[in-house]
Scaffold this active site. Structure first.
Site, PDB file in Angstrom:
ATOM      1  N   GLN A   1       4.503   0.504 -11.072  1.00  0.00           N
ATOM      2  CA  GLN A   1       5.292   1.442 -10.263  1.00  0.00           C
ATOM      3  C   GLN A   1       6.742   0.945 -10.319  1.00  0.00           C
ATOM      4  O   GLN A   1       7.064  -0.095  -9.746  1.00  0.00           O
ATOM      5  CB  GLN A   1       4.789   1.459  -8.809  1.00  0.00           C
TER       6      GLN A   1
ATOM      7  N   ARG B   1       7.651  -9.368   5.114  1.00  0.00           N
ATOM      8  CA  ARG B   1       7.379 -10.060   6.369  1.00  0.00           C
ATOM      9  C   ARG B   1       6.617 -11.372   6.186  1.00  0.00           C
ATOM     10  O   ARG B   1       6.439 -12.131   7.130  1.00  0.00           O
ATOM     11  CB  ARG B   1       6.628  -9.134   7.333  1.00  0.00           C
TER      12      ARG B   1
ATOM     13  N   THR C   1       3.269   5.386  -1.003  1.00  0.00           N
ATOM     14  CA  THR C   1       1.885   5.171  -1.445  1.00  0.00           C
ATOM     15  C   THR C   1       1.392   6.254  -2.414  1.00  0.00           C
ATOM     16  O   THR C   1       0.612   5.963  -3.327  1.00  0.00           O
ATOM     17  CB  THR C   1       0.938   5.056  -0.235  1.00  0.00           C
TER      18      THR C   1
HETATM   19  C1  UD1 Z   1      -0.129   2.807   5.326  1.00  0.00           C
HETATM   20  C2  UD1 Z   1      -0.453   4.276   5.667  1.00  0.00           C
HETATM   21  C3  UD1 Z   1      -0.741   4.399   7.162  1.00  0.00           C
HETATM   22  C4  UD1 Z   1      -1.915   3.493   7.518  1.00  0.00           C
HETATM   23  C5  UD1 Z   1      -1.604   2.041   7.092  1.00  0.00           C
HETATM   24  C6  UD1 Z   1      -2.845   1.201   7.242  1.00  0.00           C
HETATM   25  C7  UD1 Z   1       0.811   5.677   4.123  1.00  0.00           C
HETATM   26  C8  UD1 Z   1       1.993   6.548   3.954  1.00  0.00           C
HETATM   27  N1  UD1 Z   1       0.665   5.103   5.305  1.00  0.00           N
HETATM   28  O1  UD1 Z   1       1.054   2.451   6.017  1.00  0.00           O
HETATM   29  O2  UD1 Z   1      -1.105   5.740   7.475  1.00  0.00           O
HETATM   30  O3  UD1 Z   1      -2.151   3.565   8.902  1.00  0.00           O
HETATM   31  O4  UD1 Z   1      -1.238   1.985   5.701  1.00  0.00           O
HETATM   32  O5  UD1 Z   1      -2.585  -0.149   6.963  1.00  0.00           O
HETATM   33  O6  UD1 Z   1       0.021   5.554   3.212  1.00  0.00           O
HETATM   34  N2  UD1 Z   1       2.371   0.332  -1.846  1.00  0.00           N
HETATM   35  C9  UD1 Z   1       2.745   0.413  -3.156  1.00  0.00           C
HETATM   36  N3  UD1 Z   1       3.855   1.104  -3.498  1.00  0.00           N
HETATM   37  C10 UD1 Z   1       4.622   1.749  -2.573  1.00  0.00           C
HETATM   38  C11 UD1 Z   1       4.233   1.665  -1.217  1.00  0.00           C
HETATM   39  C12 UD1 Z   1       3.106   0.946  -0.881  1.00  0.00           C
HETATM   40  O7  UD1 Z   1       2.066  -0.131  -4.038  1.00  0.00           O
HETATM   41  O8  UD1 Z   1       5.627   2.393  -2.970  1.00  0.00           O
HETATM   42  C13 UD1 Z   1       1.154  -0.415  -1.505  1.00  0.00           C
HETATM   43  C14 UD1 Z   1       1.432  -1.682  -0.734  1.00  0.00           C
HETATM   44  O9  UD1 Z   1       1.484  -2.787  -1.614  1.00  0.00           O
HETATM   45  C15 UD1 Z   1       0.223  -1.805   0.178  1.00  0.00           C
HETATM   46  C16 UD1 Z   1      -0.204  -0.356   0.381  1.00  0.00           C
HETATM   47  O10 UD1 Z   1       0.367   0.397  -0.660  1.00  0.00           O
HETATM   48  O11 UD1 Z   1      -0.829  -2.516  -0.465  1.00  0.00           O
HETATM   49  C17 UD1 Z   1       0.204   0.177   1.751  1.00  0.00           C
HETATM   50  O12 UD1 Z   1       1.623   0.187   1.858  1.00  0.00           O
HETATM   51  P1  UD1 Z   1       2.364  -0.180   3.195  1.00  0.00           P
HETATM   52  O13 UD1 Z   1       3.807  -0.058   2.964  1.00  0.00           O
HETATM   53  O14 UD1 Z   1       1.845  -1.473   3.705  1.00  0.00           O
HETATM   54  O15 UD1 Z   1       1.891   1.046   4.136  1.00  0.00           O
HETATM   55  P2  UD1 Z   1       1.883   1.098   5.704  1.00  0.00           P
HETATM   56  O16 UD1 Z   1       3.255   1.374   6.200  1.00  0.00           O
HETATM   57  O17 UD1 Z   1       1.169  -0.078   6.224  1.00  0.00           O
END
Ligand code: UD1
Ligand code: CA
Length: 468
Positions: free
Chosen positions: A95, A35, A101
């Site tokens: 990863q 985004r 996450t």
């Molecule tokens: C996540 C939370 C949600 C919370 C929100 C707060 C989970 C499942 N959900 O959602 O409950 O309300 O954050 O902002 O945790 N990332 C990785 N690898 C992955 C996926 C994510 O490194 O495979 C990292 C992203 O770079 C980011 C963080 O984890 O820094 C959060 O990931 P994102 O996809 O933004 O989660 P949200 O959908 O925002």
């Protein structure tokens, strides 16, 4: 830097007692952030002139966390390089696939296996969490909880995971997509940051599966698994502002606004006057001494130190510069990297300084470019003086001694040196060295023709009236 010069970056706060326990922070930074619509990974975008992920690493370090593991996406050498420079002791884990996450946290398996008393999971895109908050999370672990999740009351909870609380216990986190209507009405949301008791971290993470609406391994499921294992989980509430996650440019600007306000408050606490604080913009590492006054509309790029009692007048831009005590710069001054404005020196309007050292009490009041130069104490630089430092291939230095007087509109063609106490005549182009106490004149000699203008007028008037 002396104790008088408080660096007031958000990340340089006090370091907190680690409560005698060893902590590991796993920073999840494998998200590309589609985004942002950017070639740059989102966590390398900057707030207060520092990459987002570096703010997270600074905060974790200031919280006294001993070990840091950062999870990055495959091929993200740019992110890895930034991590290595901000947190040289951190381990970097890849990863391979972005499967959620919890999957990301498990990419740091080697760090988790090495063991820690407290494991903190932080998001690389959530840069405003303060060191004290990490400390507060850990404090809840010491009181017997095995999982502590940082929550906030969202004005608009859409998209966030909801914290389900029963009798003061956190029983589960429900992702927005998986939530029922009743659960969606809950405004207490998951900020994403959590702490897990070290002994349970790996076993709990390994229990997480991907049976949910998104088909991802959700870190948030750690809560339900902890409960099922008879462990305690708690929520700790922080301000929404602190948990702002950056997913798009609007949130990037919102985070910038928050961090600028923090830096302004820190400036006040360091004894600095900001006449119109909302118009002054700092970098994360701006260092200001006591009784510094910053007038409206000033921008501080990275690497600026302004010492005690100095004044930065309105509409000035500084980066990589030092303004020594009692000096004043601006209005409309531009200090570029390597500018060093000496004690009590005066730099006035429309003066640009780059890689140049001005000694004590130097005056450069108006309309000058001083680059690759060294100027001795007490020298006066006349209006419009230019150091011609570039010949199209290389940069050359201009050396000016102390107590010299550079006439207005002098062009000093480098390499060139001007001795102590020497003068250059106004309008001179100085191409050869000038010894101490000499006068250099490098301009056309003046010619005066008596009565010439009167004769001209007489002649032209006659032509016009046809009487010639
Ligand atoms: C996540 C939370 C949600 C919370 C929100 C707060 C989970 C499942 N959900 O959602 O409950 O309300 O954050 O902002 O945790 N990332 C990785 N690898 C992955 C996926 C994510 O490194 O495979 C990292 C992203 O770079 C980011 C963080 O984890 O820094 C959060 O990931 P994102 O996809 O933004 O989660 P949200 O959908 O925002
Ligand atoms: Ca997010």
């Amino acid at each position: 830097m002396s104790a008088d010069h408080a660096t007031f970056s958000a990340a340089s706060g006090a370091s907190f007692p680690a409560q005698g326990r060893r902590a590991l922070a796993v920073v999840l930074a494998a998200g590309e952030g589609t985004r942002m619509l950017s070639r740059l990974p989102k966590i390398l975008h900057r707030i207060a002139n520092r990459p987002i992920v570096s703010h997270v690493l600074d905060s974790v370090r200031a919280a006294g966390v001993e070990s840091v593991a950062v999870v990055v996406g495959p091929g993200r050498e740019d992110v890895a390089a930034e991590v290595r420079s901000t947190a040289p002791g951190a381990t970097i884990h890849i990863q391979q696939e972005r499967l959620g996450t919890a999957h990301a946290a498990l990419a740091a398996r080697a760090a988790l296996e090495a063991g820690a008393d407290d494991v903190i999971i932080a998001f690389g895109d959530t840069p405003l969490v303060e060191p004290q908050t990490f400390d507060r999370l850990r404090a809840v672990l010491t009181k017997g909880a095995s999982v502590v999740v940082l929550g906030f009351e969202a004005k608009d909870p859409t998209g966030y995971g909801r914290l389900l609380i029963e009798d003061g216990e956190l029983v589960a986190i429900r992702e927005h997509r998986d939530a029922s209507e009743a659960e969606r009405a809950i405004r207490l949301c998951n900020g994403g940051i959590m702490a897990i008791a070290g002994a349970h971290a790996l076993p709990l993470l390994e229990k997480i599966d991907n049976a949910n609406a998104k088909g991802e391994y959700y870190l948030t499921d750690v809560v339900a698994h902890a409960r099922a294992a008879g462990l305690h989980a708690k929520a700790l509430v922080a301000g929404e502002e602190e948990l702002l996650g950056i997913n798009d440019r609007a949130q990037l600007a919102a985070a910038e606004a928050v961090i600028q306000n923090r830096l302004r408050l820190a400036a006040f606490r360091a004894g600095v006057t900001l006449v119109a604080p909302e118009t002054v913009f700092f970098s994360w590492d701006t260092a200001l001494g006591r009784d510094v006054v910053v007038e409206p509309h000033v921008v501080f790029g990275p690497g600026v130190t302004v010492e005690e009692g100095a004044v930065v007048h309105a509409f000035s831009h500084l980066a990589g510069a030092v303004v020594r005590s009692g000096a004043d710069v601006g209005p409309f001054a531009r200090l570029r990297p390597g500018a060093d404005v000496g004690t009590g020196a005066h730099v006035g309007n429309f003066v640009e300084i780059k890689n140049a050292k001005l000694g004590e009490g130097v005056k450069a009041g108006h309309l000058s470019y001083l680059g690759d130069a060294e100027i001795g104490a007490g020298t006066n630089i006349g209006a419009g003086t230019i150091t011609c430092n570039y010949d199209g291939y290389s940069k050359h230095r201009t050396l000016i001694g102390s107590g010299a007087f550079i006439g207005s509109n002098s062009s000093l063609v480098a390499p060139v040196s001007i001795g102590d106490g020497a003068y250059t005549g106004s309008g001179s182009v100085v191409t050869r060295d000038v010894p101490a106490d000499a006068l250099a004149l490098g301009r056309a000699q003046q010619v005066v023709k008596e009565g010439w203008a009167a004769r001209l007028r007489e002649f032209r008037a006659a032509v016009k009236t046809g009487k010639s």
